[in-house]
Design a protein around this motif. Structure first.
Motif, PDB file in Angstrom:
ATOM      1  N   ASP A 221       0.871  -1.173   0.000  1.00 31.21           N
ATOM      2  CA  ASP A 221       0.000   0.000   0.000  1.00 31.21           C
ATOM      3  C   ASP A 221       0.911   1.227   0.000  1.00 31.21           C
ATOM      4  OD1 ASP A 221      -1.407   2.311   1.238  1.00 31.21           O
ATOM      5  OD2 ASP A 221      -3.096   0.928   1.362  1.00 31.21           O
ATOM      6  N   ALA A 222       0.924   1.967  -1.089  1.00 31.70           N
ATOM      7  CA  ALA A 222       1.869   3.076  -1.251  1.00 31.70           C
ATOM      8  C   ALA A 222       1.709   4.129  -0.164  1.00 31.70           C
ATOM      9  CB  ALA A 222       1.704   3.706  -2.633  1.00 31.70           C
ATOM     10  N   GLU A 223       0.466   4.469   0.167  1.00 27.83           N
ATOM     11  CA  GLU A 223       0.226   5.503   1.177  1.00 27.83           C
ATOM     12  C   GLU A 223       0.695   5.029   2.549  1.00 27.83           C
ATOM     13  OE1 GLU A 223      -3.492   8.167   2.986  1.00 27.83           O
ATOM     14  OE2 GLU A 223      -3.758   6.979   1.156  1.00 27.83           O
ATOM     15  N   ALA A 224       0.361   3.789   2.887  1.00 29.17           N
ATOM     16  CA  ALA A 224       0.769   3.250   4.183  1.00 29.17           C
ATOM     17  C   ALA A 224       2.290   3.157   4.259  1.00 29.17           C
ATOM     18  CB  ALA A 224       0.149   1.879   4.403  1.00 29.17           C
ATOM     19  N   HIS A 225       2.925   2.707   3.175  1.00 24.90           N
ATOM     20  CA  HIS A 225       4.380   2.566   3.203  1.00 24.90           C
ATOM     21  C   HIS A 225       5.059   3.925   3.348  1.00 24.90           C
ATOM     22  CE1 HIS A 225       8.261   0.716   2.512  1.00 24.90           C
ATOM     23  NE2 HIS A 225       8.523   1.671   1.639  1.00 24.90           N
ATOM     24  N   ALA A 226       4.485   4.956   2.696  1.00 15.51           N
ATOM     25  CA  ALA A 226       5.067   6.289   2.812  1.00 15.51           C
ATOM     26  C   ALA A 226       5.039   6.772   4.261  1.00 15.51           C
ATOM     27  CB  ALA A 226       4.323   7.261   1.914  1.00 15.51           C
ATOM     28  N   CYS A 227       3.939   6.522   4.943  1.00 12.84           N
ATOM     29  CA  CYS A 227       3.848   6.912   6.360  1.00 12.84           C
ATOM     30  C   CYS A 227       4.803   6.076   7.206  1.00 12.84           C
ATOM     31  CB  CYS A 227       2.414   6.755   6.860  1.00 12.84           C
ATOM     32  SG  CYS A 227       2.151   7.372   8.553  1.00 12.84           S
ATOM     33  N   ASN A 228       4.880   4.781   6.913  1.00 12.74           N
ATOM     34  CA  ASN A 228       5.747   3.891   7.700  1.00 12.74           C
ATOM     35  C   ASN A 228       7.214   4.280   7.617  1.00 12.74           C
ATOM     36  OD1 ASN A 228       3.533   2.379   8.460  1.00 12.74           O
ATOM     37  ND2 ASN A 228       3.828   0.809   6.898  1.00 12.74           N
ATOM     38  N   GLY A 229       7.579   5.020   6.569  1.00 12.29           N
ATOM     39  CA  GLY A 229       8.953   5.456   6.425  1.00 12.29           C
ATOM     40  C   GLY A 229       9.290   6.692   7.239  1.00 12.29           C
TER      41      GLY A 229
END
Length: 321
Positions: A221-229
């Motif tokens: 999930d691109a949005e979730a991964h961006a936040c996780n970073g």
């Protein structure tokens, strides 16, 4: 056998003075603190010194400190094996023109994830999903092996572990001090056929020597991964790691001042198969990064010879035969 494989001429050249070339001068390049990056740096350092006449200084670093240094000081000149998918600051620096991407130094991309040994997956197939691990924490030894400080994966993994609730499930997060201790923990688990659960990546000799199964933590999930970073991600969500872009980037000033070296670096790529083979040779022979670089240079002359301009080819002609 090891002595036969190592070219005396190349080993000597690593320590030999570089060819004089007034328009190159001093160059700084990162040596990230994991094995494949050290090999990439050693290969690049050799070619820049012996082919392009540069005086190269390798700078021990890791992803986030290296990018912070570029943002604040415009150094080092070259950042290689930069795993940008877990380093949000990279996009800002690239947009501001402070760094210039040259190439996917790992041409196949990098693979990241949470893993368990194959023998554990075969005995307990339920552990191949995150939910299965949360339901059976004792089967993975109640421990998750986390990345060292400074590695971008520490932030992403930490947020994924928060999203999954692993500590609530009774799983301790054990942070390693280095990539070496992470590798050693896998080797030790394999020796005893013991539980192991944690983060790892490829290319690396470890996954070649010790077969591992990637745990299903859900779709990407691109949005979730961006936040996780992000360190301050307020609401982390589960997301698989994407296939990572692993780049060589240079500062904008370096690319303008050193077009010939920049062109060579833009062609310097390694497939995962090539790098896994080099790293496996290094591990089996207890070799240094310089020696592993020699193994690559003697084994893949047809590959790296195409990276060079005509002048550098002439200087390295004896080694290309």
């Amino acid at each position: 056998m090891r002595n036969i494989l190592l070219s005396t001429a190349l080993i000597g050249a690593f320590a030999a003075p570089a060819f004089a070339q007034s328009d190159c001068g001093e160059v700084s390049i990162t040596e990230m603190n994991w094995a494949s990056s050290a090999v990439v740096t050693a290969v690049g350092e050799f070619l820049m010194e012996q082919g392009y006449g540069c005086d190269v200084q390798s700078v021990p670093s890791s992803t986030n400190p290296a990018l912070t240094s570029v943002a604040e000081t415009n150094e080092p000149d070259i950042l290689t094996e930069l795993w940008v998918n877990a380093a949000p600051v990279y996009d800002r620096l690239a947009a501001e023109g402070k760094v210039k991407p040259l190439t996917d130094v790992l041409s196949d991309g990098g693979v990241e994830g949470f893993w368990i040994p194959n023998y554990l997956a075969e005995e307990h197939p339920e552990l191949t999903t995150m939910q299965g691990i949360l339901d059976n924490p004792e089967l993975v030894g109640n421990r998750f092996h986390q990345c060292p400080d400074g590695w971008a994966c520490k932030t992403v993994s930490g947020n994924l572990l928060r999203a999954a609730g692993v500590e609530d499930a009774g799983i301790e997060i054990f942070q390693h001090g280095s990539g070496e201790t992470m590798a050693t923990s896998i080797a030790a688990a394999y020796q005893d056929k013991a539980p192991w659960f944690g983060y790892y990546w490829a290319p690396t000799s470890v996954l070649g020597q010790y077969p591992m199964t990637m745990v299903d933590i859900g779709p990407y999930d691109a949005e979730a991964h961006a936040c996780n970073g992000k360190e301050d991600c307020a609401d982390p969500q589960m997301s698989a790691f994407p296939r990572a872009k692993v780049l060589t980037v240079v500062t904008d000033s370096f690319s303008q001042e050193h077009p010939d070296v920049t062109d060579m670096l833009s062609k310097m790529q390694f497939t995962n198969e090539q790098m896994n083979g080099v790293l496996a040779w290094q591990e089996e022979n207890n070799a240094s990064a310089d020696e592993a670089a020699v193994y690559f240079l003697t084994t893949y002359k047809d590959i790296w010879g195409e990276w060079l301009n005509d002048d550098a080819k002439e200087k390295l002609a004896a080694l290309l035969q």
